[in-house]
Design a protein around this motif. Structure first.
Motif, short mmCIF file in Angstrom:
data_model
loop_
_atom_site.label_atom_id
_atom_site.label_comp_id
_atom_site.label_asym_id
_atom_site.label_seq_id
_atom_site.Cartn_x
_atom_site.Cartn_y
_atom_site.Cartn_z
N THR A 145 -34.33 7.92 -24.99
CA THR A 145 -35.52 7.65 -24.18
C THR A 145 -35.22 6.63 -23.09
N ILE A 146 -34.58 5.54 -23.45
CA ILE A 146 -34.29 4.50 -22.46
C ILE A 146 -33.29 5.01 -21.42
N GLU A 147 -32.31 5.77 -21.87
CA GLU A 147 -31.37 6.37 -20.92
C GLU A 147 -32.10 7.29 -19.95
N ASP A 148 -33.00 8.12 -20.45
CA ASP A 148 -33.77 9.03 -19.59
C ASP A 148 -34.66 8.26 -18.62
N LEU A 149 -35.30 7.19 -19.08
CA LEU A 149 -36.15 6.38 -18.21
C LEU A 149 -35.33 5.77 -17.08
N PHE A 150 -34.16 5.25 -17.41
CA PHE A 150 -33.30 4.64 -16.39
C PHE A 150 -32.78 5.69 -15.41
N LYS A 151 -32.38 6.85 -15.92
CA LYS A 151 -31.87 7.90 -15.03
C LYS A 151 -32.95 8.43 -14.10
N ALA A 152 -34.20 8.44 -14.55
CA ALA A 152 -35.31 8.94 -13.74
C ALA A 152 -35.69 7.99 -12.61
N ASP A 153 -35.31 6.73 -12.72
CA ASP A 153 -35.65 5.73 -11.72
C ASP A 153 -34.49 5.59 -10.73
N GLN A 154 -34.74 5.91 -9.49
CA GLN A 154 -33.68 5.88 -8.48
C GLN A 154 -33.20 4.45 -8.18
N ASN A 155 -33.95 3.44 -8.58
CA ASN A 155 -33.58 2.05 -8.36
C ASN A 155 -32.74 1.47 -9.49
N VAL A 156 -32.42 2.30 -10.49
CA VAL A 156 -31.66 1.83 -11.65
C VAL A 156 -30.34 2.57 -11.73
N ASN A 157 -29.28 1.81 -11.94
CA ASN A 157 -27.94 2.37 -12.09
C ASN A 157 -27.42 1.96 -13.48
N ILE A 158 -27.23 2.94 -14.36
CA ILE A 158 -26.72 2.65 -15.69
C ILE A 158 -25.24 2.29 -15.59
N LEU A 159 -24.88 1.12 -16.12
CA LEU A 159 -23.50 0.65 -16.06
C LEU A 159 -22.72 1.01 -17.31
N SER A 160 -23.36 0.91 -18.47
CA SER A 160 -22.67 1.29 -19.70
C SER A 160 -23.68 1.60 -20.80
N ILE A 161 -23.24 2.46 -21.70
CA ILE A 161 -24.04 2.82 -22.88
C ILE A 161 -23.13 2.69 -24.09
N SER A 162 -23.55 1.87 -25.03
CA SER A 162 -22.80 1.71 -26.27
C SER A 162 -23.71 2.13 -27.42
N ARG A 163 -23.59 3.36 -27.83
CA ARG A 163 -24.44 3.88 -28.91
C ARG A 163 -24.13 3.20 -30.24
N GLU A 164 -22.86 2.81 -30.45
CA GLU A 164 -22.49 2.14 -31.69
C GLU A 164 -23.18 0.79 -31.82
N ARG A 165 -23.32 0.08 -30.71
CA ARG A 165 -23.96 -1.24 -30.71
C ARG A 165 -25.44 -1.16 -30.39
N TYR A 177 -41.12 -1.84 -21.31
CA TYR A 177 -41.87 -1.67 -22.56
C TYR A 177 -43.04 -0.69 -22.38
N GLU A 178 -43.75 -0.78 -21.27
CA GLU A 178 -44.88 0.13 -21.04
C GLU A 178 -44.43 1.59 -20.96
N LYS A 179 -43.29 1.82 -20.32
CA LYS A 179 -42.77 3.19 -20.23
C LYS A 179 -42.38 3.72 -21.61
N VAL A 180 -41.79 2.86 -22.43
CA VAL A 180 -41.41 3.26 -23.79
C VAL A 180 -42.66 3.51 -24.63
N ASN A 181 -43.70 2.69 -24.43
CA ASN A 181 -44.96 2.86 -25.17
C ASN A 181 -45.57 4.24 -24.96
N LYS A 182 -45.35 4.82 -23.80
CA LYS A 182 -45.91 6.14 -23.49
C LYS A 182 -45.16 7.26 -24.22
N ARG A 183 -43.94 6.99 -24.68
CA ARG A 183 -43.12 8.03 -25.30
C ARG A 183 -42.98 7.90 -26.82
N HIS A 184 -43.23 6.72 -27.35
CA HIS A 184 -43.07 6.50 -28.79
C HIS A 184 -44.28 5.75 -29.34
#
Length: 134
Positions: free
Chosen positions: A41-61, A116-123
């Motif tokens: 969900t958070i990855e999708d929210l960040f990817k949908a926002d053109q002002n956000v650039n995901i630098l790294s994703i650590s699923r283990e952590r 948090y508000e965006k996450v509240n809408k999905r979960h």
């Protein structure tokens, strides 16, 4: 909170949520989901926002690091931890190197609350500071 402390906090260049935060709006939030779904969900929210650039994703952590370029350029780390089956805690840490005569902390806080508000809408939101020292 004293007036001096409120004034001084405006100039902090970091905004972090945690379980025992003095500001009730910035306490850890809990959702009815698992870590994998919340990370997606958070990855999708960040990817949908053109002002956000995901630098790294650590699923283990359970961490996603991103650069946010809106009013002020900032760096965010979202941490996701499963507390119990289908109960997941989400914490956000946002910081910037920029400054402002009016202070940047309110801008950083607004950005954290926006996530948090965006996450509240999905979960399903279960509450905040559920495991805080009482």
């Amino acid at each position: 909170m004293s007036i001096f402390r409120q004034f001084a906090s405006r100039y902090k260049k970091q905004c972090e949520t945690n379980e025992n935060h003095s500001d009730p709006e910035l306490t850890t939030r809990y959702y009815r989901t698992n870590t994998a779904q919340m990370m997606q969900t958070i990855e999708d929210l960040f990817k949908a926002d053109q002002n956000v650039n995901i630098l790294s994703i650590s699923r283990e952590r359970g961490e996603i690091a991103a650069e946010i370029k809106k009013i002020k350029s900032c760096f965010a780390i979202v941490t996701v931890v499963t507390v119990r089956p289908f109960e997941t805690a989400v914490d956000i840490n946002i910081s910037t190197e920029q400054s402002s005569p009016a202070g940047v902390h309110p801008i950083l806080k607004r950005e954290a609350l926006s996530i948090y508000e965006k996450v509240n809408k999905r979960h399903d939101f279960l509450g905040s500071a559920r495991n805080a020292d009482k």
